[in-house]
Design a protein around this motif. Structure first.
Motif, short mmCIF file in Angstrom:
data_model
loop_
_atom_site.label_atom_id
_atom_site.label_comp_id
_atom_site.label_asym_id
_atom_site.label_seq_id
_atom_site.Cartn_x
_atom_site.Cartn_y
_atom_site.Cartn_z
N ASP A 123 4.27 -2.33 12.49
CA ASP A 123 3.96 -0.93 12.20
C ASP A 123 5.09 -0.23 11.45
N PRO A 124 6.34 -0.29 11.97
CA PRO A 124 7.43 0.32 11.18
C PRO A 124 7.58 -0.29 9.79
N GLN A 127 4.93 1.35 7.69
CA GLN A 127 5.28 2.75 7.40
C GLN A 127 6.38 2.83 6.35
N SER A 130 4.92 2.11 2.99
CA SER A 130 4.12 3.24 2.48
C SER A 130 5.02 4.34 1.97
N GLY A 131 6.07 4.63 2.74
CA GLY A 131 7.00 5.68 2.33
C GLY A 131 7.65 5.37 1.00
N THR B 50 -4.26 5.60 2.36
CA THR B 50 -3.96 4.87 3.58
C THR B 50 -5.23 4.80 4.41
N LYS B 52 -7.38 2.70 7.89
CA LYS B 52 -7.22 1.98 9.15
C LYS B 52 -8.47 1.17 9.44
N ASP B 72 -3.95 -1.77 9.35
CA ASP B 72 -3.44 -0.69 8.51
C ASP B 72 -3.50 -1.17 7.08
N TYR B 74 -2.82 0.08 2.82
CA TYR B 74 -2.34 1.09 1.86
C TYR B 74 -2.61 0.55 0.46
#
Lengths: 235, 134
Positions: A123-124, A127, A130-131, B50, B52, B72, B74
């Protein structure tokens, strides 16, 4: 076959580092190594210091795959918009036999999977990706949009409305803003700002600010009441 | 979170329609013929999306129908060809609602700024009063 190089891993703007991560490019398992998700690129290096970099604009999509029927391990799945598993096509690509080959290459993409030993890191990792991806908008698309907005004035219209916008200003922009604020002279708001900003302006409005400071020695008034008392003090 | 420029884009292009379907389940068709069905979590001003709980279906000739599940997901805006707007969504209403919510956020923002400026001014006055005493 992916070409591994001895590029040093990125040191600046690293959003996530994941040790003990297996990299699989296409069908090829490159073994254990360290994954770096940096603002400039995604990099992976093995313990021997060999690795590869992925540039964000070439990453079509990234996702977290936990579906073990598609791939036996949970992984960060990345699809690249080009085929990095093959070497450059040989320049002698002419003739009838090549059409087939071309068709084969039609699916110009590479699947890259990063399998961290620690599943909870997915998950991190997602993220962080994506960032960083957001920092790299499509360069082509951006140019046309920007022009459009400048012409319309849509982008600029609200530029000075928010304190948030201040961070985006150039030195020149800040000086202009400071000048505008000092000219407008909104009591309570303008004075304070003009004073602060004048430091970046090389004291151009030093005189004005000196007077501002005097003004503020007067007792404080609610904003609306004294709003125009000190308007146009130059005259 | 979103920068001023992103907000300007959201307000002035149809990307706000896509932002209005955040929270809906739909199919996004990609430039490489693949399609993704899942929950739209976020669409930014550059149409980066994004999602899910997605099912990714490959439609290329050599991998036709191959599916993958992603928790997830993207995808870059430039890789999106179509976004299917769910039938349940009234597009005009959705756009108007979305523009309204951008506007509401903006008002809130400028109110916060006013508060911040007032605080700053107060601090400055205190500082001045202090320096006067000394």
């Amino acid at each position: 076959m992916v070409v591994l190089t001895n590029l040093p891993p990125p040191t600046e703007g690293v959003r996530h580092t994941e040790k003990n991560t297996v990299a699989v490019v296409g069908e090829k398992n490159l073994g254990d190594g360290t994954l770096y998700i940096a603002e400039s690129c995604v990099a992976w290096t093995n313990p021997g210091g060999e690795g590869f970099n992925l540039q964000y604009p070439s990453i079509s999509l990234h996702a977290v795959s936990r579906d073990q029927t598609a791939f036996p391990q949970q992984c960060l799945y990345i699809m690249l918009d080009s085929d990095i598993t093959d070497k450059e096509p040989s320049p002698a690509d002419t003739g009838s036999g090549d059409e087939e080959e071309e068709e084969e290459n039609q699916a110009d993409m590479t699947e890259v999977r990063f399998i961290p030993q620690d599943n909870t890191a997915l998950d991190p990792m997602f993220q962080a990706m994506s960032g960083c991806q957001m920092l790299h908008p499509d360069p082509e698309d951006l140019d046309s949009d920007e022009e459009e907005y400048e012409e319309d004035g849509c982008g600029d219209a609200e530029y000075f409305e928010d304190a948030e916008g201040f961070e985006h200003l150039t030195e020149e922009g800040r000086a202009t803003l400071a000048h505008l604020e000092s000219v407008i002279q909104v009591p309570g708001v303008g004075n304070g700002q003009a004073g602060e900003f004048s430091q970046t302006m090389g004291g151009v409005h030093g005189e004005l600010n000196g007077r501002d400071d005097d003004d503020t020695t007067q007792p404080t008034e609610p904003m609306e009441v004294g709003q125009f008392d000190d308007a146009d003090p130059e005259k | 979170m979103a920068s001023l420029r992103e907000r300007a884009i959201s307000q002035n292009t149809l990307v706000c329609l896509l932002q209005a379907i955040q929270g809906h389940e739909t199919t996004v068709e990609l430039r490489d013929e693949a399609s993704v069905f899942g929950l739209i979590v976020n669409v930014d001003a550059f149409m980066n999306t994004t999602m899910k709980y997605c099912t990714y279906t490959d439609h290329r000739w050599d991998k036709w129908g191959k599916t993958m599940q992603f928790d997830d997901f993207y995808v870059q805006g430039r890789n999106i060809r179509f976004v299917q707007i769910p039938d349940a969504v009234n597009m005009m209403e959705a756009i108007e609602y979305q523009l309204g919510s951008i506007e509401r956020r903006r008002t809130q923002h400028s109110q916060e700024r006013k508060k911040m400026m007032a605080l700053r001014e107060e601090r400055r006055r205190k500082r001045e009063a202090k320096s006067k005493k000394t």
